[in-house]
Write a protein that holds these residues in place. Structure first.
Motif, mmCIF file in Angstrom:
data_model
loop_
_atom_site.group_PDB
_atom_site.id
_atom_site.type_symbol
_atom_site.label_atom_id
_atom_site.label_comp_id
_atom_site.label_asym_id
_atom_site.label_seq_id
_atom_site.Cartn_x
_atom_site.Cartn_y
_atom_site.Cartn_z
ATOM 1 N N MET A 1 0.857 -1.184 0.000
ATOM 2 C CA MET A 1 0.000 0.000 0.000
ATOM 3 C C MET A 1 0.895 1.237 0.000
ATOM 4 O O MET A 1 1.602 1.491 0.969
ATOM 5 N N PRO A 2 0.880 2.021 -1.085
ATOM 6 C CA PRO A 2 1.859 3.115 -1.181
ATOM 7 C C PRO A 2 1.643 4.269 -0.205
ATOM 8 O O PRO A 2 2.622 4.888 0.207
ATOM 9 N N GLY A 3 0.393 4.595 0.143
ATOM 10 C CA GLY A 3 0.202 5.747 1.036
ATOM 11 C C GLY A 3 -1.227 5.868 1.507
ATOM 12 O O GLY A 3 -2.080 5.043 1.165
ATOM 13 N N LYS A 4 -1.461 6.908 2.305
ATOM 14 C CA LYS A 4 -2.781 7.097 2.923
ATOM 15 C C LYS A 4 -3.551 8.276 2.342
ATOM 16 O O LYS A 4 -4.751 8.209 2.164
ATOM 17 N N ASN A 5 -2.846 9.382 2.149
ATOM 18 C CA ASN A 5 -3.505 10.600 1.682
ATOM 19 C C ASN A 5 -2.996 10.924 0.279
ATOM 20 O O ASN A 5 -1.837 11.263 0.102
ATOM 21 N N ILE A 6 -3.912 10.777 -0.658
ATOM 22 C CA ILE A 6 -3.482 10.699 -2.049
ATOM 23 C C ILE A 6 -3.967 11.912 -2.851
ATOM 24 O O ILE A 6 -5.126 12.327 -2.721
ATOM 25 N N VAL A 7 -3.080 12.457 -3.651
ATOM 26 C CA VAL A 7 -3.478 13.438 -4.669
ATOM 27 C C VAL A 7 -3.092 12.842 -6.023
ATOM 28 O O VAL A 7 -2.002 12.286 -6.168
ATOM 29 N N ILE A 8 -4.008 12.945 -6.983
ATOM 30 C CA ILE A 8 -3.758 12.376 -8.307
ATOM 31 C C ILE A 8 -3.683 13.500 -9.340
ATOM 32 O O ILE A 8 -4.549 14.371 -9.360
ATOM 33 N N VAL A 9 -2.626 13.484 -10.122
ATOM 34 C CA VAL A 9 -2.468 14.472 -11.191
ATOM 35 C C VAL A 9 -2.891 13.837 -12.498
ATOM 36 O O VAL A 9 -2.282 12.863 -12.938
ATOM 37 N N GLY A 10 -3.936 14.393 -13.113
ATOM 38 C CA GLY A 10 -4.364 13.886 -14.412
ATOM 39 C C GLY A 10 -5.614 13.042 -14.284
ATOM 40 O O GLY A 10 -5.674 12.118 -13.457
ATOM 41 N N SER A 11 -6.617 13.357 -15.101
ATOM 42 C CA SER A 11 -7.893 12.632 -15.008
ATOM 43 C C SER A 11 -8.097 11.706 -16.199
ATOM 44 O O SER A 11 -9.214 11.461 -16.604
ATOM 45 N N GLY A 12 -6.995 11.218 -16.756
ATOM 46 C CA GLY A 12 -7.113 10.166 -17.774
ATOM 47 C C GLY A 12 -7.632 8.900 -17.113
ATOM 48 O O GLY A 12 -7.729 8.822 -15.882
ATOM 49 N N ASP A 13 -7.958 7.912 -17.929
ATOM 50 C CA ASP A 13 -8.583 6.704 -17.363
ATOM 51 C C ASP A 13 -7.723 6.026 -16.302
ATOM 52 O O ASP A 13 -8.228 5.574 -15.280
ATOM 53 N N VAL A 14 -6.422 5.997 -16.515
ATOM 54 C CA VAL A 14 -5.560 5.318 -15.541
ATOM 55 C C VAL A 14 -5.635 6.035 -14.197
ATOM 56 O O VAL A 14 -5.742 5.415 -13.141
ATOM 57 N N GLY A 15 -5.612 7.381 -14.239
ATOM 58 C CA GLY A 15 -5.696 8.165 -13.002
ATOM 59 C C GLY A 15 -7.009 7.932 -12.285
ATOM 60 O O GLY A 15 -7.057 7.779 -11.054
ATOM 61 N N LEU A 16 -8.095 7.888 -13.047
ATOM 62 C CA LEU A 16 -9.423 7.698 -12.449
ATOM 63 C C LEU A 16 -9.542 6.312 -11.825
ATOM 64 O O LEU A 16 -10.032 6.156 -10.699
ATOM 65 N N ILE A 17 -9.089 5.302 -12.553
ATOM 66 C CA ILE A 17 -9.140 3.928 -12.048
ATOM 67 C C ILE A 17 -8.334 3.831 -10.743
ATOM 68 O O ILE A 17 -8.742 3.193 -9.776
#
Lengths: 488, 418
Positions: free
Chosen positions: B155-171
């Motif tokens: 499990m990489p982390g607890k509080n996550i920010v995602i850059v980019g709303s491409g399908d991979v980011g959304l999934i």
């Protein structure tokens, strides 16, 4: 024979060079003390990696820089061979674009001659183009310094430390010096987070922290200011590269933004020079403005730079700028046994071997006895790079160790055998593996290999996969197993 | 030295499909080479569903899709080299290419008539999207986080920010949420999402994950582990709006900012590259500028659906089989595809007009009520809406192409006149 105990604080290029030189003596017990989890992670890790010829430093203003740079440049030729450190002695060109610049080139030439730099010449347009076909056609003249070169500073530090440890030096990692105890006349003990170390001699080679360490014994008359430099690193396939090191005419604060090709074959541009407050000794942040400045200035030196889409990394490093600007290489005024080797800003990397040879002289002068070892080993073997050897050799390596047949890092073609060897030689983190093997230094910047390397580190160090550290303390790759948060 | 009719490089969906198709078409000696110990490429780590609706007419997860494909492959006889990494290709001559690969058995030198190159794509790193600041741990690409979680169980982390709303980011936003992490935001620099609408709904809305459109991550803060990111609102020209800067605390930053085809080995051979796709220029057999070398899947063009990657694998295999049986692809007056209006790219870039062809393309920006015109064949297709995130797939058949006498076909997308 009772041994004198020497503690070198700081395992950067300077501390490691001193450790190697002091490992030659039978009657010294040398401790190399580093606060980070690996060696060479301070100033040595991120800089321009140039072995300067030695024409930059005014011997009247900066006598130590002027003296040690030229000698260091000479000594590195021997050291890189003995320790199998890769270096390319491709020479440097300082380009002029105005009359003012041209005058500066003649100043450099004259200064270089005074410093004893060999082979310096002012050359004209056609010869500039012959030596460097990507040099800007607007360059009017250039100072050609054939003795300048390139090295991998991190590789140099690890090689020096490996060689020093092979010769008996005791390495203490993740060991932070909290206090230095004295008995009124001389140093006696280091207090660290890992217990106390009794000492007769202490050498302060702590880079950016040299003023803090000097302050522990009082009477420190210098401050170390971090001077930040930002860089772009390009993909190894990015063209055009340069075959020489290109400098602009220098400014008082720095030698300016350089265009160079690293020993690994990546074009690199930088650094700018931003003075930070003295307490920001860890501020290695890149900035939008700083990177822009680097790009604009680098563009002036060449016909063209590769497209920005070929940049694989931007980073920043800090140079330890001392009060007065010159290297501070001297014993403490009143306290016996404490020697400062501080303010090793540029050309600190080039000067390190020459400075290191000063230390035994200084110890003798201060009353130490030194006896040379009979069986000192001057050599060290580098980690075999699978990607660099012939197919026949590749087959032999795989037959000997099948782990050579498992490619971990695809961009740089690094094998599992190399990763395991890096761990055997002291890598405890993903960063440590990367710096020793290049795994993760290519265009994908580790996205494909970090997880695999984490699993190898986990296996070799016998720790849980998520406990594997990327860098220093607190940089674990995970927070637990996949279901750990659901169980909380 | 082993001699093959076809070597497929890359054992993901398109590669396996290419090997299967080639065998079905009667190509005798086929090999599939892959660097991993398991086949399927990235599919085995894509544990979500949505795969195979076109190819298998079923909604499958990545591992299920792989399994079905591998089962199909097992009925046919071709050589599979797993844990084998191709590091060099040599184009000897028209009929002979050499593939150098390394495995724990040593260096293999394989000789072949044709190659289908299907080595997939890579993710852009944080440095390629211009984020500045420090370089601590806790920054992963989306695919890397997926590997850590669903291949290695970390499990990489607890509080996550995602850059980019491409399908991979959304999934990955949903994947993190399902494992108990707090996904604080998905940040998208464009004013519209980069992924499929179904993924916005199922991955973000269903989990109350905020999507910040027209926002950009500027800077990373943190020494050993990331602590915060600096974010700002951007205007239409993607420039930061003054006074809009704020920070989000996080321990993990996921970069999902686009994919780049991996064709370095082909670039070394000097094949022609299309700057728009950053991959090979291909004809309607998906053959590159070097005869007998074909490209398929995400190495050719970054696809939305695995089904398209499979389809390209099959087309490339048809090309390879034609090459094998007829000693090459028949000469043709290749017609160049020219682009006009709201089009980012179309592949293939060259078509013969002698056979059916499936075209794959993307628009530059979202637009409603548009038409795609191909004047030379008087074709016009209406779209209610086009988006960069949704690939346009278009079949042109032989009959409509056969009458074309021009040297090029111009594709243009523009607003429909009401």
């Amino acid at each position: 024979m009772s041994k004198a105990r020497v503690a070198i604080i700081g395992a950067g290029i300077v501390g490691a060079s001193i450790a190697r030189v002091l490992s030659r003596y039978e009657n010294l017990e040398v401790h190399l003390i580093e606060m980070e989890v690996d060696v060479g992670w301070g100033v040595s890790k991120a800089n321009t990696a140039i072995l300067h010829a030695g024409y930059d430093d005014d011997p009247n203003l900066y006598p130590n820089r002027a003296k040690y740079c030229v000698r260091g440049n000479y000594l590195w030729r021997k050291w890189t061979k003995q320790l199998q450190i890769r270096a390319s002695w491709n020479g440097s060109l300082v380009l002029s674009f105005s009359e003012e610049d041209e005058e500066e080139l003649y100043n450099l030439l004259e200064r270089g001659e005074r410093n004893g730099v060999k082979g310096l010449r002012i050359i004209e347009k056609d010869e500039i183009q012959k030596l460097e076909k990507n040099a800007s056609p607007s360059a009017t003249l250039a100072l050609w310094a054939p003795t300048a070169g390139q090295i991998s500073p991190f590789e140099a530090v690890t090689a020096l430390v490996e060689n020093a440890v092979e010769n008996g030096v005791i390495l203490h990692l993740e060991t932070k010096v909290l206090d230095i105890v004295e008995d009124g006349t001389r140093v006696t003990k280091l207090v660290t987070n890992n217990g106390e170390i009794e000492v007769d001699w202490v050498i302060n080679a702590t880079g950016l922290y040299a003023d803090y360490i000097a302050e522990l014994v009082g009477g420190s008359e210098f401050k170390i200011t971090p001077r930040r430099g930002e860089y772009f690193l390009f993909d190894s396939t990015a063209e055009p590269k340069v075959s020489r090191i290109l400098f602009p005419a220098p400014k008082p604060k720095s030698k300016g933004v350089v265009v160079t090709t690293t020993v690994d074959g990546n074009l690199m541009i930088g650094p700018n020079a931003t003075d930070l407050p003295e307490e920001e000794k860890e501020n290695k942040e890149t900035t939008q403005e700083g990177l822009e400045e680097v790009w604009i200035n680098a563009s002036k030196l060449v016909k063209s730079l590769p497209s920005k889409s070929k940049v694989i990394k931007t980073f920043a490093g800090l140079r330890p700028e001392p009060t007065g600007g010159d290297f501070i290489i001297k014993p403490h005024d009143s306290l016996l046994g404490f020697i400062n080797v501080a303010g090793m800003r540029s050309p600190g990397l080039t000067s390190a071997p020459a400075v290191a040879y000063e230390i035994p002289k200084m110890l003798l002068h201060l009353g130490a006895r030194l006896v040379l070892k009979k069986n000192w080993n001057p050599t060290r073997k580098r980690i075999i790079r699978f990607s660099e050897v012939s197919n026949r050799r590749k087959n032999k390596l795989i037959a000997m160790n099948p782990l050579y047949g498992n490619i971990v890092c695809q961009c740089e073609m690094v094998t599992e055998a190399e990763v395991v060897e890096a761990i055997r030689r002291g890598a405890r983190t993903i960063e440590g593996v990367k710096l020793r093997t290049r795994a993760g230094m290519g265009r994908c910047q580790g996205a494909f290999c970090r997880a695999k390397i984490a699993m190898i580190l986990s296996r070799e160090l016998k720790i849980k996969p998520w406990q594997v550290r990327v860098k220093g303390a607190g940089s674990e790759i995970g927070v637990g197993d996949l279901f750990s948060l659901l169980h909380e | 030295m082993y001699t093959y009719d076809l070597i497929v490089i890359g054992g993901g969906a398109s590669g396996i499909a290419a090997a299967i198709k080639a065998k079905e078409l009667g190509v005798k000696k086929v090999a599939l080479v892959d660097e991993k110990s398991y086949l399927g490429g990235v599919l085995p780590q894509c544990i979500h569903s949505g795969f195979g609706l076109v190819y298998f007419k079923e909604d499958l997860t990545g591992p299920e899709f792989t399994e079905k494909l591998v089962q199909k492959a097992k009925k046919l006889s071709f050589d599979v080299y797993s844990d084998t990494f191709v590091f060099k290709i040599i184009y000897r001559d028209y009929f002979e290419k050499l593939v150098y690969a390394v495995s724990k058995h040593g260096i293999k030198k394989l000789k072949t008539k044709t190659i289908v190159y299907s080595a997939g794509c890579r993710e852009r790193s944080i440095y390629e999207i211009g984020v500045v600041g420090s370089r601590p741990s806790g920054i992963f690409t989306a695919g890397e986080a997926q590997t850590l979680m669903d291949i290695y169980g970390i499990m990489p982390g607890k509080n996550i920010v995602i850059v980019g709303s491409g399908d991979v980011g959304l999934i990955m936003a949903r994947r993190f949420a399902l494992q108990g992490a707090n996904v604080k935001a998905v940040i998208e620099i464009m004013p519209y999402p980069g992924g499929l609408t179904r993924n916005i709904v199922q991955c973000l809305n269903d989990f109350n994950i905020p999507l910040l459109l027209s926002h950009s991550v500027l800077r990373v803060i943190g020494k050993d582990r990331i602590e915060e990111v600096e974010v700002c609102k951007v205007d239409e020209s993607k420039k930061c709006i003054e006074d809009s800067i704020f920070r989000i605390k996080c321990d993990t930053l996921i970069i999902s900012a686009g994919l780049v085809p991996r064709v370095e080995l082909l670039e070394d051979l000097g094949i022609s590259i299309d700057p728009l796709t950053k991959s090979a220029v291909v004809n309607d057999r998906l053959e590159t500028s070097l005869p007998g070398i074909f490209v398929a899947g995400n190495a050719l063009v970054v696809n939305d659906l695995v089904d398209y990657a499979v389809e390209q694998g099959e087309v490339a295999a048809q090309g390879a089989s034609e090459f094998v049986f007829n000693n090459g692809i028949s000469a043709a007056q290749w017609k160049k595809i020219k682009l006009n209006g709201n089009i980012r790219f179309f592949v293939p870039q060259l078509i013969s007009g002698e056979r059916d062809v499936i075209m794959y393309g993307r628009v530059i920006s979202p637009e409603e009520k548009v038409k795609l015109e191909i004047n030379e064949i008087k074709k016009e297709i209406s779209f209610f809406r086009v988006r960069p995130s949704e690939m346009i797939r278009l079949r042109l058949n032989k009959d409509e192409l056969s009458s074309v006498k021009t040297k090029s076909l111009t594709f243009s997308i523009s607003k429909r006149s009401e």
